[in-house]
Design a protein around this motif. Structure first.
Motif, PDB file in Angstrom:
ATOM      1  N   ILE A 280     -39.418  -9.709  21.309  1.00  0.00           N
ATOM      2  CA  ILE A 280     -38.782 -10.985  21.705  1.00  0.00           C
ATOM      3  C   ILE A 280     -39.741 -11.796  22.589  1.00  0.00           C
ATOM      4  O   ILE A 280     -39.964 -12.985  22.372  1.00  0.00           O
ATOM      5  N   ALA A 281     -40.358 -11.112  23.560  1.00  0.00           N
ATOM      6  CA  ALA A 281     -41.265 -11.816  24.482  1.00  0.00           C
ATOM      7  C   ALA A 281     -42.392 -12.494  23.714  1.00  0.00           C
ATOM      8  O   ALA A 281     -42.682 -13.680  23.916  1.00  0.00           O
ATOM      9  N   GLU A 282     -43.019 -11.770  22.785  1.00  0.00           N
ATOM     10  CA  GLU A 282     -44.142 -12.339  22.026  1.00  0.00           C
ATOM     11  C   GLU A 282     -43.664 -13.492  21.157  1.00  0.00           C
ATOM     12  O   GLU A 282     -44.335 -14.524  21.038  1.00  0.00           O
ATOM     13  N   GLN A 283     -42.476 -13.355  20.552  1.00  0.00           N
ATOM     14  CA  GLN A 283     -41.955 -14.432  19.721  1.00  0.00           C
ATOM     15  C   GLN A 283     -41.654 -15.679  20.547  1.00  0.00           C
ATOM     16  O   GLN A 283     -41.577 -16.791  20.023  1.00  0.00           O
ATOM     17  N   ALA A 284     -41.486 -15.477  21.872  1.00  0.00           N
ATOM     18  CA  ALA A 284     -41.195 -16.623  22.754  1.00  0.00           C
ATOM     19  C   ALA A 284     -42.466 -17.081  23.480  1.00  0.00           C
ATOM     20  O   ALA A 284     -42.400 -17.828  24.456  1.00  0.00           O
ATOM     21  N   GLY A 285     -43.632 -16.601  23.027  1.00  0.00           N
ATOM     22  CA  GLY A 285     -44.898 -17.030  23.624  1.00  0.00           C
ATOM     23  C   GLY A 285     -45.303 -16.238  24.842  1.00  0.00           C
ATOM     24  O   GLY A 285     -46.245 -16.607  25.553  1.00  0.00           O
ATOM     25  N   GLY A 286     -44.607 -15.151  25.122  1.00  0.00           N
ATOM     26  CA  GLY A 286     -44.950 -14.296  26.272  1.00  0.00           C
ATOM     27  C   GLY A 286     -45.824 -13.136  25.851  1.00  0.00           C
ATOM     28  O   GLY A 286     -46.310 -13.064  24.719  1.00  0.00           O
ATOM     29  N   VAL A 287     -46.049 -12.204  26.802  1.00  0.00           N
ATOM     30  CA  VAL A 287     -46.942 -11.060  26.582  1.00  0.00           C
ATOM     31  C   VAL A 287     -46.257  -9.800  27.098  1.00  0.00           C
ATOM     32  O   VAL A 287     -45.525  -9.863  28.105  1.00  0.00           O
ATOM     33  N   ALA A 288     -46.461  -8.677  26.413  1.00  0.00           N
ATOM     34  CA  ALA A 288     -45.867  -7.404  26.872  1.00  0.00           C
ATOM     35  C   ALA A 288     -46.891  -6.287  26.714  1.00  0.00           C
ATOM     36  O   ALA A 288     -47.410  -6.055  25.615  1.00  0.00           O
ATOM     37  N   THR A 289     -47.211  -5.604  27.830  1.00  0.00           N
ATOM     38  CA  THR A 289     -48.241  -4.557  27.782  1.00  0.00           C
ATOM     39  C   THR A 289     -47.796  -3.335  28.576  1.00  0.00           C
ATOM     40  O   THR A 289     -46.786  -3.350  29.269  1.00  0.00           O
ATOM     41  N   PHE A 309     -44.113  -0.559  31.498  1.00  0.00           N
ATOM     42  CA  PHE A 309     -43.671  -1.759  30.786  1.00  0.00           C
ATOM     43  C   PHE A 309     -43.906  -2.979  31.680  1.00  0.00           C
ATOM     44  O   PHE A 309     -43.343  -3.069  32.764  1.00  0.00           O
ATOM     45  N   CYS A 310     -44.776  -3.880  31.204  1.00  0.00           N
ATOM     46  CA  CYS A 310     -45.088  -5.120  31.944  1.00  0.00           C
ATOM     47  C   CYS A 310     -44.881  -6.261  30.970  1.00  0.00           C
ATOM     48  O   CYS A 310     -45.459  -6.265  29.878  1.00  0.00           O
ATOM     49  N   VAL A 311     -44.052  -7.226  31.348  1.00  0.00           N
ATOM     50  CA  VAL A 311     -43.725  -8.288  30.385  1.00  0.00           C
ATOM     51  C   VAL A 311     -43.524  -9.596  31.134  1.00  0.00           C
ATOM     52  O   VAL A 311     -43.020  -9.607  32.269  1.00  0.00           O
ATOM     53  N   GLY A 312     -44.000 -10.695  30.539  1.00  0.00           N
ATOM     54  CA  GLY A 312     -43.800 -11.984  31.204  1.00  0.00           C
ATOM     55  C   GLY A 312     -44.632 -13.090  30.612  1.00  0.00           C
ATOM     56  O   GLY A 312     -45.146 -13.000  29.481  1.00  0.00           O
ATOM     57  N   SER A 313     -44.795 -14.134  31.427  1.00  0.00           N
ATOM     58  CA  SER A 313     -45.495 -15.341  30.980  1.00  0.00           C
ATOM     59  C   SER A 313     -46.974 -15.075  30.768  1.00  0.00           C
ATOM     60  O   SER A 313     -47.561 -14.200  31.423  1.00  0.00           O
ATOM     61  N   LYS A 314     -47.562 -15.895  29.897  1.00  0.00           N
ATOM     62  CA  LYS A 314     -48.982 -15.736  29.563  1.00  0.00           C
ATOM     63  C   LYS A 314     -49.858 -15.711  30.828  1.00  0.00           C
ATOM     64  O   LYS A 314     -50.686 -14.817  31.025  1.00  0.00           O
ATOM     65  N   ARG A 315     -49.613 -16.660  31.720  1.00  0.00           N
ATOM     66  CA  ARG A 315     -50.491 -16.833  32.890  1.00  0.00           C
ATOM     67  C   ARG A 315     -50.490 -15.574  33.762  1.00  0.00           C
ATOM     68  O   ARG A 315     -51.533 -15.048  34.139  1.00  0.00           O
TER      69      ARG A 315
END
Ligand code: P6P
Length: 326
Positions: A280-289, A309-315
């Motif tokens: 979901i995060a990637e489909q919304a332009g976010g990143v998850a690592t 689990f780390c997930v959030g905005s690109k920046r």
């Protein structure tokens, strides 16, 4: 009429023709979600009214809500003949249906009621689900189909039971949000193609564990706190994954569950927490690592395995390179 509208809105969201067995699958999830929502809404009341022991006013044994949610999902989804297997956080082993691979095409992995301990203090809880397609028999067994990389998901979503009950999901064509209208018992389309802000102003992590994180996480948070990304940050931690994720999806920022001494591989589960939320995060332009590598690129070894689990905005996420080990 309303249910028809719900189905049409969901088909628009999934980009599938009306015959999609996927929509039939999704209706199993939304039915279970409505059953759980109704139970959660009355949980407090049953508690008060049924306070004299485990029985509630109907005299029935009061089921723990996560057991109820699990039963609801197993029942509603098990009836769909397009389901080959169901994997639940509540069950040690997958529930398999020996259906012909031509009809039993989907595997659904879910956490029926994540954060259920928060119900006692009236805090939001959620259901998380992930849909995989069964591998053709010549390419793999049912077990191998369950352990596919996260990038093989065909759909992923969650239900957040809060002041309103929302359903958020993607089938790879963007992220769509629906809000349950209790007056008509239907999920109404409320957000199309949701996008996570490029940068937020919240970080979300259980700082009580800070002393036992790998050093990189402490340095990262200190960087955020001291204006390293050119912005002031505020801390928000609900302790209920779906609620913390939903805020991150809408407002941006970063959510972290790093490795700790108690949970050296992380606490959150790969198959039914990190993978669906990462999709979901990637489909919304976010990143998850994991702090280093992409969540969706992990090859699962076990159905209940954990991951940092780390997930959030690109920046915020491009600034995070925290080794997942000490
Ligand atoms: P901690 C709830 O128990 C849960 O599984 C997630 O919903 C939540 O993000 C996490 O655990 C909270 O864990 O260790 O911070 O209490």
């Amino acid at each position: 009429q309303h249910i028809l509208q719900q189905q049409q809105d969901m088909l628009k969201a999934t980009g599938r023709e009306a015959t999609g067995t996927f929509s039939w699958l999704l209706s199993g999830i939304t039915l279970a979600a409505k059953m759980v929502e109704a139970k959660i809404r009355s949980a407090g009341l049953i508690d008060v009214l049924g306070a004299f022991g485990a029985e509630n006013v109907q005299g029935e044994q009061q089921q723990k809500l996560d057991v109820y949610a699990n039963q609801a999902l197993l029942h509603c989804l098990g009836l769909r003949d397009s389901v080959a297997a169901l994997v639940s956080e509540e069950d040690e082993e997958p529930v398999t249906f020996n259906r012909d691979p031509e009809t039993g095409k989907y595997i659904i992995v879910f956490d029926p009621l994540d954060g259920s301990s928060n119900i006692d203090v009236n805090v939001n809880v959620g259901t998380i689900f992930s849909v995989l397609r069964r591998l053709p028999p010549e390419h793999g067994t049912l077990e191998e189909s369950i352990l596919q990389h996260g990038f093989r998901q065909v759909a992923a979503g969650y239900v957040l039971y809060g002041p309103s009950t929302v359903l958020v999901y993607t089938t790879g064509n963007g992220v769509y949000g629906f809000t349950l209208d209790p007056a008509i018992g239907a999920f109404v389309l409320s957000n199309e193609r949701m996008q996570m802000p490029e940068q937020g102003s919240y970080y979300s992590v259980n700082e009580a564990n800070a002393a036992s994180w790998p050093e990189g996480y402490r340095a990262y948070l200190e960087m955020l706190r001291t204006g390293g990304l050119g912005r002031e940050y505020s801390s928000r931690y609900i302790g209920s994954l779906v609620a913390d994720f939903h805020r991150t999806l809408l407002k941006g920022g970063v959510f972290l569950y790093p490795p700790t001494s108690k949970q050296p591989k992380g606490k959150l589960r790969l198959l039914y927490e990190a993978n669906p939320l990462a999709f979901i995060a990637e489909q919304a332009g976010g990143v998850a690592t994991t702090g280093v590598g992409r969540i969706l690129d992990i090859k699962p070894e076990g159905i209940h395995q954990r991951t940092p689990f780390c997930v959030g905005s690109k920046r915020e996420m491009e600034a995070l390179r925290a080794e997942p080990v000490w």
